[in-house]
Design a protein around this motif. Structure first.
Motif, PDB file in Angstrom:
ATOM      1  N   GLU A 146      58.410  -1.022 -86.200  1.00 39.23           N
ATOM      2  CA  GLU A 146      58.155  -1.894 -85.083  1.00 39.23           C
ATOM      3  C   GLU A 146      59.689  -1.883 -84.584  1.00 39.23           C
ATOM      4  OE1 GLU A 146      55.881  -2.804 -83.246  1.00 39.23           O
ATOM      5  OE2 GLU A 146      54.151  -2.161 -84.552  1.00 39.23           O
ATOM      6  N   PHE A 147      59.818  -1.995 -83.303  1.00 40.04           N
ATOM      7  CA  PHE A 147      60.942  -2.261 -82.293  1.00 40.04           C
ATOM      8  C   PHE A 147      61.012  -3.660 -82.316  1.00 40.04           C
ATOM      9  CE2 PHE A 147      61.968   2.171 -82.054  1.00 40.04           C
ATOM     10  CZ  PHE A 147      63.207   2.387 -82.112  1.00 40.04           C
ATOM     11  N   GLY A 148      62.369  -4.317 -82.244  1.00 41.95           N
ATOM     12  CA  GLY A 148      62.699  -5.718 -82.173  1.00 41.95           C
ATOM     13  C   GLY A 148      63.435  -5.806 -80.718  1.00 41.95           C
ATOM     14  N   PRO A 149      63.513  -6.946 -80.328  1.00 44.02           N
ATOM     15  CA  PRO A 149      63.739  -6.929 -78.747  1.00 44.02           C
ATOM     16  C   PRO A 149      65.135  -6.553 -78.538  1.00 44.02           C
ATOM     17  CG  PRO A 149      63.808  -9.377 -79.878  1.00 44.02           C
ATOM     18  CD  PRO A 149      63.220  -8.233 -80.862  1.00 44.02           C
ATOM     19  N   SER A 150      66.069  -6.417 -79.762  1.00 42.25           N
ATOM     20  CA  SER A 150      67.542  -5.901 -79.413  1.00 42.25           C
ATOM     21  C   SER A 150      67.437  -4.434 -79.665  1.00 42.25           C
ATOM     22  CB  SER A 150      68.306  -6.709 -80.401  1.00 42.25           C
ATOM     23  OG  SER A 150      68.383  -8.259 -80.151  1.00 42.25           O
ATOM     24  N   GLY A 151      66.559  -3.714 -79.842  1.00 41.51           N
ATOM     25  CA  GLY A 151      66.619  -2.305 -80.147  1.00 41.51           C
ATOM     26  C   GLY A 151      66.707  -1.781 -81.294  1.00 41.51           C
ATOM     27  N   SER A 195      55.331  -7.392 -87.335  1.00 40.09           N
ATOM     28  CA  SER A 195      55.547  -7.492 -85.890  1.00 40.09           C
ATOM     29  C   SER A 195      56.547  -8.173 -85.666  1.00 40.09           C
ATOM     30  CB  SER A 195      54.207  -8.080 -85.360  1.00 40.09           C
ATOM     31  OG  SER A 195      54.254  -9.517 -85.623  1.00 40.09           O
ATOM     32  N   LEU A 196      57.082  -8.138 -84.498  1.00 41.87           N
ATOM     33  CA  LEU A 196      58.248  -8.709 -84.012  1.00 41.87           C
ATOM     34  C   LEU A 196      57.996  -9.559 -82.767  1.00 41.87           C
ATOM     35  CD1 LEU A 196      61.062  -8.521 -85.490  1.00 41.87           C
ATOM     36  CD2 LEU A 196      59.545  -6.444 -85.819  1.00 41.87           C
ATOM     37  N   ASP A 197      58.448 -10.793 -82.799  1.00 34.85           N
ATOM     38  CA  ASP A 197      58.388 -11.727 -81.681  1.00 34.85           C
ATOM     39  C   ASP A 197      59.557 -11.150 -80.445  1.00 34.85           C
ATOM     40  OD1 ASP A 197      58.810 -13.696 -79.769  1.00 34.85           O
ATOM     41  OD2 ASP A 197      57.989 -15.262 -81.157  1.00 34.85           O
ATOM     42  N   GLN A 198      58.977 -10.686 -79.246  1.00 37.83           N
ATOM     43  CA  GLN A 198      60.048  -9.875 -78.458  1.00 37.83           C
ATOM     44  C   GLN A 198      60.798 -10.879 -77.545  1.00 37.83           C
ATOM     45  OE1 GLN A 198      60.473  -6.518 -78.562  1.00 37.83           O
ATOM     46  NE2 GLN A 198      59.043  -6.605 -80.314  1.00 37.83           N
ATOM     47  N   LYS A 199      60.717 -12.176 -77.776  1.00 37.99           N
ATOM     48  CA  LYS A 199      61.494 -12.899 -77.322  1.00 37.99           C
ATOM     49  C   LYS A 199      62.421 -13.838 -78.574  1.00 37.99           C
ATOM     50  CE  LYS A 199      59.365 -14.214 -72.941  1.00 37.99           C
ATOM     51  NZ  LYS A 199      59.138 -15.377 -72.058  1.00 37.99           N
ATOM     52  N   THR A 200      61.942 -14.234 -79.465  1.00 41.71           N
ATOM     53  CA  THR A 200      62.678 -14.841 -80.453  1.00 41.71           C
ATOM     54  C   THR A 200      63.167 -13.820 -81.684  1.00 41.71           C
ATOM     55  OG1 THR A 200      60.920 -15.403 -82.067  1.00 41.71           O
ATOM     56  CG2 THR A 200      61.169 -17.056 -80.310  1.00 41.71           C
ATOM     57  N   GLY A 201      62.897 -12.810 -81.434  1.00 41.88           N
ATOM     58  CA  GLY A 201      63.153 -11.911 -82.573  1.00 41.88           C
ATOM     59  C   GLY A 201      62.932 -12.025 -83.860  1.00 41.88           C
ATOM     60  N   TYR A 202      61.931 -13.111 -84.041  1.00 41.89           N
ATOM     61  CA  TYR A 202      61.448 -13.419 -85.565  1.00 41.89           C
ATOM     62  C   TYR A 202      60.572 -12.122 -86.006  1.00 41.89           C
ATOM     63  CZ  TYR A 202      62.738 -18.220 -84.455  1.00 41.89           C
ATOM     64  OH  TYR A 202      63.338 -19.405 -84.055  1.00 41.89           O
ATOM     65  N   LEU A 203      60.632 -12.242 -87.236  1.00 40.79           N
ATOM     66  CA  LEU A 203      60.051 -11.138 -87.703  1.00 40.79           C
ATOM     67  C   LEU A 203      58.826 -11.369 -88.565  1.00 40.79           C
ATOM     68  CD1 LEU A 203      59.487  -8.016 -89.194  1.00 40.79           C
ATOM     69  CD2 LEU A 203      60.856  -8.791 -91.072  1.00 40.79           C
ATOM     70  N   TYR A 204      57.406 -10.938 -88.475  1.00 44.32           N
ATOM     71  CA  TYR A 204      56.369 -11.431 -89.121  1.00 44.32           C
ATOM     72  C   TYR A 204      55.867 -10.444 -89.862  1.00 44.32           C
ATOM     73  CZ  TYR A 204      56.425 -15.542 -86.054  1.00 44.32           C
ATOM     74  OH  TYR A 204      56.934 -16.727 -85.585  1.00 44.32           O
ATOM     75  N   TRP A 205      55.251 -10.605 -91.039  1.00 42.50           N
ATOM     76  CA  TRP A 205      54.402  -9.530 -91.631  1.00 42.50           C
ATOM     77  C   TRP A 205      53.393  -9.917 -92.748  1.00 42.50           C
ATOM     78  CZ3 TRP A 205      59.111 -11.549 -93.196  1.00 42.50           C
ATOM     79  CH2 TRP A 205      59.269 -11.551 -94.338  1.00 42.50           C
ATOM     80  N   GLY A 206      52.432  -9.296 -92.802  1.00 42.15           N
ATOM     81  CA  GLY A 206      51.289  -9.513 -93.856  1.00 42.15           C
ATOM     82  C   GLY A 206      51.726  -9.088 -95.073  1.00 42.15           C
ATOM     83  N   TYR A 237      53.248 -13.080 -74.688  1.00 43.79           N
ATOM     84  CA  TYR A 237      53.847 -13.929 -73.796  1.00 43.79           C
ATOM     85  C   TYR A 237      53.428 -13.375 -72.386  1.00 43.79           C
ATOM     86  CZ  TYR A 237      56.965 -15.540 -77.232  1.00 43.79           C
ATOM     87  OH  TYR A 237      57.723 -16.229 -78.444  1.00 43.79           O
ATOM     88  N   SER A 238      52.800 -13.994 -71.724  1.00 40.09           N
ATOM     89  CA  SER A 238      52.222 -13.758 -70.382  1.00 40.09           C
ATOM     90  C   SER A 238      53.161 -13.213 -69.285  1.00 40.09           C
ATOM     91  CB  SER A 238      51.379 -14.884 -69.810  1.00 40.09           C
ATOM     92  OG  SER A 238      51.964 -16.060 -69.555  1.00 40.09           O
ATOM     93  N   ASP A 239      54.470 -13.819 -69.457  1.00 40.86           N
ATOM     94  CA  ASP A 239      55.114 -13.401 -68.415  1.00 40.86           C
ATOM     95  C   ASP A 239      55.924 -11.878 -68.626  1.00 40.86           C
ATOM     96  OD1 ASP A 239      56.903 -14.052 -70.466  1.00 40.86           O
ATOM     97  OD2 ASP A 239      58.037 -15.465 -69.206  1.00 40.86           O
ATOM     98  N   THR A 240      55.554 -11.217 -69.918  1.00 44.91           N
ATOM     99  CA  THR A 240      56.111  -9.904 -70.084  1.00 44.91           C
ATOM    100  C   THR A 240      55.039  -9.143 -69.603  1.00 44.91           C
ATOM    101  OG1 THR A 240      55.431 -10.341 -72.241  1.00 44.91           O
ATOM    102  CG2 THR A 240      57.489 -10.973 -72.066  1.00 44.91           C
ATOM    103  N   TYR A 241      53.958  -9.171 -69.259  1.00 42.86           N
ATOM    104  CA  TYR A 241      52.884  -8.290 -69.066  1.00 42.86           C
ATOM    105  C   TYR A 241      52.682  -8.384 -67.414  1.00 42.86           C
ATOM    106  CZ  TYR A 241      52.629  -8.126 -73.957  1.00 42.86           C
ATOM    107  OH  TYR A 241      52.797  -8.271 -75.135  1.00 42.86           O
ATOM    108  N   ARG A 242      52.380  -7.215 -66.741  1.00 41.98           N
ATOM    109  CA  ARG A 242      51.777  -7.266 -65.521  1.00 41.98           C
ATOM    110  C   ARG A 242      50.656  -7.764 -65.377  1.00 41.98           C
ATOM    111  NH1 ARG A 242      51.568  -1.624 -66.719  1.00 41.98           N
ATOM    112  NH2 ARG A 242      49.724  -0.689 -66.470  1.00 41.98           N
TER     113      ARG A 242
END
Length: 890
Positions: free
Chosen positions: A153-158, A247-258, A367-372
């Motif tokens: 997965e890519f994070g918000p900073s590339g 997964s990556l939170d695309q706003k906070t940059g937090y990493l989540y995993w199972g 995040y609803s504001d990141t989608y059309r």
């Protein structure tokens, strides 16, 4: 100007009044849409900017789903090593994919070298360009077991994140932490060499910054700064067992995993805690405990496998790795707790997660504001919330964080919807959720493996569509009556438009709710029903029709009653007939030995569940039903290789041996050593009786996969009714014939089954109930009629020879009578009792039940029968009329 500013302030600070901001929408507002099914071990997906969906299959294929025409195509393939848990595992597309066409794959390349590889590829003109591969990273691995991880997965900073499992066998450490330090055990049995090793990439989640030339740099803030002795700078999170989905939170940059955890069923003094799965969150780099801690830092012991003694319990504040197999630092960073953790049995901290098998995975943050904004976009209620899911338990939960990003609460998402082993999910650019489902069996191509899309309807909801056919197979020409019964719309004011396409070419050929259609030519047809409401929302359902081969008709003709047996009956006399349009009949094109006739006896208390395995279409013991509700099929199958041995292998190994109690213990407590180094995980949530029924089913299997039965019978003969004793179970007679196929269509099985039960039937075993409550009173399973006109229904009863009925009943504190009616609760009256009340029992107070006999004067052939209660106004759930048994006398 002041008024304008005031208006803007008020509009920005006013609380949201839309309930979809503050409350979880009802499940009916979400629609799960099938995009493609029958996939072969799907692993990860990426929704492209244009709405197409890329996904990978473990055996090496890259596929592309195009919503334009609903077409799925193979667009690439890698030669992979597909054994154990390796293969093509991870997929990510570059943040600038629309401009550069780069995608990243993590896979185990075929060949003798034991490595896994991260590579970048060009995706040109809709095709994977294998020649463009730029190898970014190769990781030496042990190809003898498991825990490969592989999520990309890519994070918000590339930055690109890659999860790697501990590459360690869990099957030789009693299901606790594998830290076997004995000589010769390093390659596979000591996770300290990987997850606890700062100088090894396995058992970690990497974070790197890809460069345009196919190499990478190390971003600031990883766990070990570049140049730190005995460390790898790529490591962002160390201390993982099998971080399978990240997964990556695309706003906070937090990493989540199972984190898929170990299998111990219970805590052990001297070894450590029982197994837990985890959902983890990393706000920054850190060490997350494995193989020294699990869950909220429950500590394991240092166990000496040579001497079989426990030396000390690890300290999460200062974990130390002194394994001779460690090439990294000895003192590790303090261990961090999981965000959510749960064992096989019920979790004290997170009881909503239930119990059973475990395979925790982390999904996206919305995040609803990141989608059309589209018709299917998820609502703002999901903003900042994390989706988590479990591959084994087939649930999805929505997790809410507080303002600090810490766990606040969880709630189920679409709990009434069926998910078949969800293995990856991602929001598309339109804000709808795409889900890959692996399907029932591990390490197999599954018909229920697929790609699905979940949409949200804020206002108008799409209709719920159902489609059925009165017949699915037959010779050409085949006239079929179709039905949309059960279709409806949540928005009751909508007018629905029905569009049926029969030939599979999307031509609308009928707009009736329940049309008929004649298929003139042999072939396979996929009939589609589209249901559109007055606002344009559409839902679809499909029915598969096979034309060209008429199903055979199999009949069992009895001299006896076909529903019951009586104590005085000694034999069941039968004759089987078969007719097939193409093959003929018995003795005239069909040989008698081609008709399989079997009989068996089931003890009282067993339920019959129809099955169709191979040629025989028999019955299954209840153990199979219990297994289908557990996680057994994740690791076992009837006859296909999987993680564990097949059921037929187990049957053959223990043929004739008294091993039931031993196998029950293995299932509940876990165990290994019988089938190589594979180990059965524990199932402490199961009860012994249920596991015993599962074992009964497995040990009863024949070599062809059918349930254990007596010898095959002739098409005409007699069966002794001598097995019931005082238990009064059921005698089962089954006949089946598989035809030879016709007109290029597959063979079809025809069957009939006769189930004879004792003529004295528990009221609680009726097939249908209305205002009749089941209760367990003093050891008797009885029925309580709770209102006037309440009834029981017994389906398809044969009345041959039946002359009277005897009811065991108790009027209790009310009064009323029972009517015996045919066809419906208001159908033909065949018999009735007098009006009865509590005082009618006073002459015989020692008996629990009154016995009331009524005669049947009219001869009936076969039909549904209804026992209807007619009572007074006092009848209620608290004050009901009781019925225990019905005896059909002759």
């Amino acid at each position: 100007m002041f008024l304008l500013l005031l208006t803007l302030v008020i509009s920005c600070t006013a609380p949201k009044t839309d309930p979809h901001y503050t409350e979880m929408p009802e499940e009916s507002r979400f629609t799960k849409i099938t995009l493609v099914e029958k996939l072969d071990e799907p692993m990860e997906l990426e929704v492209l900017p244009d709405g197409k969906v890329l996904f990978i299959e473990r055996k090496g294929k890259l596929k592309l789903y195009d919503p334009e025409g609903s077409v799925t195509a193979v667009v690439g393939s890698l030669a992979v090593y597909p054994e154990n848990e390796d293969g093509l595992l991870g997929l990510a597309v570059d943040p600038s994919f629309s401009q550069n066409g780069w995608l990243y794959l993590y896979y185990a390349p075929s060949g003798p070298e034991s490595i896994n590889r991260l590579s970048r590829f060009d995706f040109k003109d809709g095709i994977l360009d294998n020649s463009s591969e730029k190898i970014m990273l190769e990781i030496p691995v042990f190809r003898g077991c498991c825990h490969s991880g592989g999520s990309l997965e890519f994070g918000p900073s590339g930055n690109l994140f890659l999860s790697l499992g501990d590459d360690t066998s869990p099957f030789a450490s009693d299901n606790y932490n594998p830290i076997d330090e004995r000589p010769g055990r390093a390659e596979a049995f000591d996770a300290q060499r990987s997850s606890g090793n700062s100088n090894d990439l396995r058992g970690s989640i990497l974070r790197i910054k890809p460069k345009s030339d196919g190499t990478y740099t190390i971003p600031e803030g990883n766990l070990f700064p570049p140049g730190t002795p005995n460390t790898r700078p790529e490591i962002y999170v160390l201390g993982n067992r099998n971080p399978f989905r990240i997964s990556l939170d695309q706003k906070t940059g937090y990493l989540y995993w199972g984190e898929v955890g170990p299998d111990a069923a219970k805590d052990s003094i001297g070894r450590g805690p029982k197994g837990h799965d985890e959902i983890n969150q990393a706000k920054e780099a850190g060490f997350y405990g494995w193989p020294y801690f699990v869950g909220d830092n429950k500590a394991y012991w240092h166990y000496d496998f040579e001497k079989e003694i426990s030396n000390f319990q690890y300290d999460p504040a200062g974990p130390v790795n002194n394994s001779p197999n460690n090439a990294g630092v000895n003192v590790l960073p303090p261990a961090r707790k999981a965000l959510i953790w749960y064992p096989y049995d019920a979790s004290e901290e997170f009881p909503l997660l239930g119990e059973g098998g475990r395979n925790a995975m982390a999904g996206p943050v919305f995040y609803s504001d990141t989608y059309r904004k589209t018709e299917g976009t998820f609502p703002p209620y999901f903003d900042g919330k994390l989706l988590i899911y479990d591959w084994m338990r087939n649930w999805i939960f929505l997790v809410t964080m507080d303002d600090n990003g810490d766990y606040q609460k969880m709630e189920p998402f679409m709990p009434s919807t069926t998910f078949d082993k969800p293995i990856d999910m991602q929001f598309g650019k339109d804000g709808s959720l795409y889900i890959l489902e692996y399907g029932t069996f591990w390490n197999s191509q599954n018909d229920d493996a697929g790609l699905y899309r979940i949409t949200f309807s804020e206002g108008n909801r799409a209709p719920i569509v159902r489609a059925f056919a009165d017949k699915n197979k037959g010779a050409a020409p085949l006239k079929v009556s179709f039905s949309s019964e059960g279709s409806f719309d949540h928005d009751l004011d909508d007018q629905l438009t029905y569009s049926w396409s029969f030939e599979g070419d999307n031509r609308v050929q009928s707009t009736l709710p329940n049309p008929s259609y004649s298929f003139e030519s042999p072939g396979q047809y996929r009939v589609k029903l589209s249901l559109q409401d007055s606002e344009g929302a559409v839902s679809e359902a499909f029915v598969d029709i096979q034309v060209g081969n008429e199903p055979p008709k199999v009949s069992i003709n009895l001299k006896n009653n076909k529903s019951f047996y009586w104590e005085e009956d000694n034999y069941l006399h039968y004759e089987v007939s078969v007719t097939d349009l193409e093959d003929g009949s018995v003795g005239k094109g069909i040989e008698p030995e081609e008709v399989l006739v079997t009989s068996t006896y089931l003890e009282a208390g067993y339920d019959l569940v129809l099955a169709s395995e191979g040629h025989q279409q028999l019955f299954d013991l209840p153990g199979k039903t219990l297994m289908e509700g557990s996680d057994c099929y994740a690791c076992h199958a009837l006859d296909k290789a999987s993680v564990g041995p097949t059921f037929l292998e187990i049957t053959a190994k223990y043929d004739g041996q008294d091993v039931k109690n031993k196998l029950i213990g293995t299932v509940i407590d876990g165990g290994g050593g019988i089938w190589g180094d594979r180990q059965m995980p524990a199932h402490p949530q199961l009860n012994r009786d249920g596991v015993g029924q599962m074992i009964d089913y497995i040990l009863s299997l024949e070599k062809d996969g059918t349930v254990g039965i007596s010898n095959y019978l002739d098409t005409k003969g007699s069966i002794a009714l001598d097995k019931h004793g005082e238990s009064f179970g059921q005698y089962i007679l089954t006949a089946s014939y598989q035809d030879k196929g016709a007109s290029g269509m597959d063979p079809i099985i025809g069957r009939e089954q006769i189930q004879l039960r004792y003529a004295k039937v528990l009221a609680a075993e009726a097939d249908g109930f209305q205002d009749a409550a089941k209760a367990n009173n003093q050891g008797s399973f009885l029925i309580k009629f709770t209102s006037d006109s309440a009834f029981l229904q017994f389906k398809d009863i044969d009345f041959k020879g039946i002359k009277y009925l005897t009811f065991e009943l108790d009027p209790a504190n009310t009064s009323g009578k029972l009517e015996f009616r045919l066809g419906s609760s208001e159908g033909q009256l065949l018999a009735e009792t007098p009006v009865l009340s509590k005082r009618d029992k006073l002459d015989d107070t020692d008996k629990r039940w009154m016995e009331v006999r009524v005669n049947i004067s009219e001869q009936v052939v076969q039909d549904d029968v209804f026992i209807v209660f007619r009572g007074d106004s006092k009848t209620s759930i608290w004050n009901g009329f009781l019925l225990n048994t019905v005896y059909f006398g002759k």
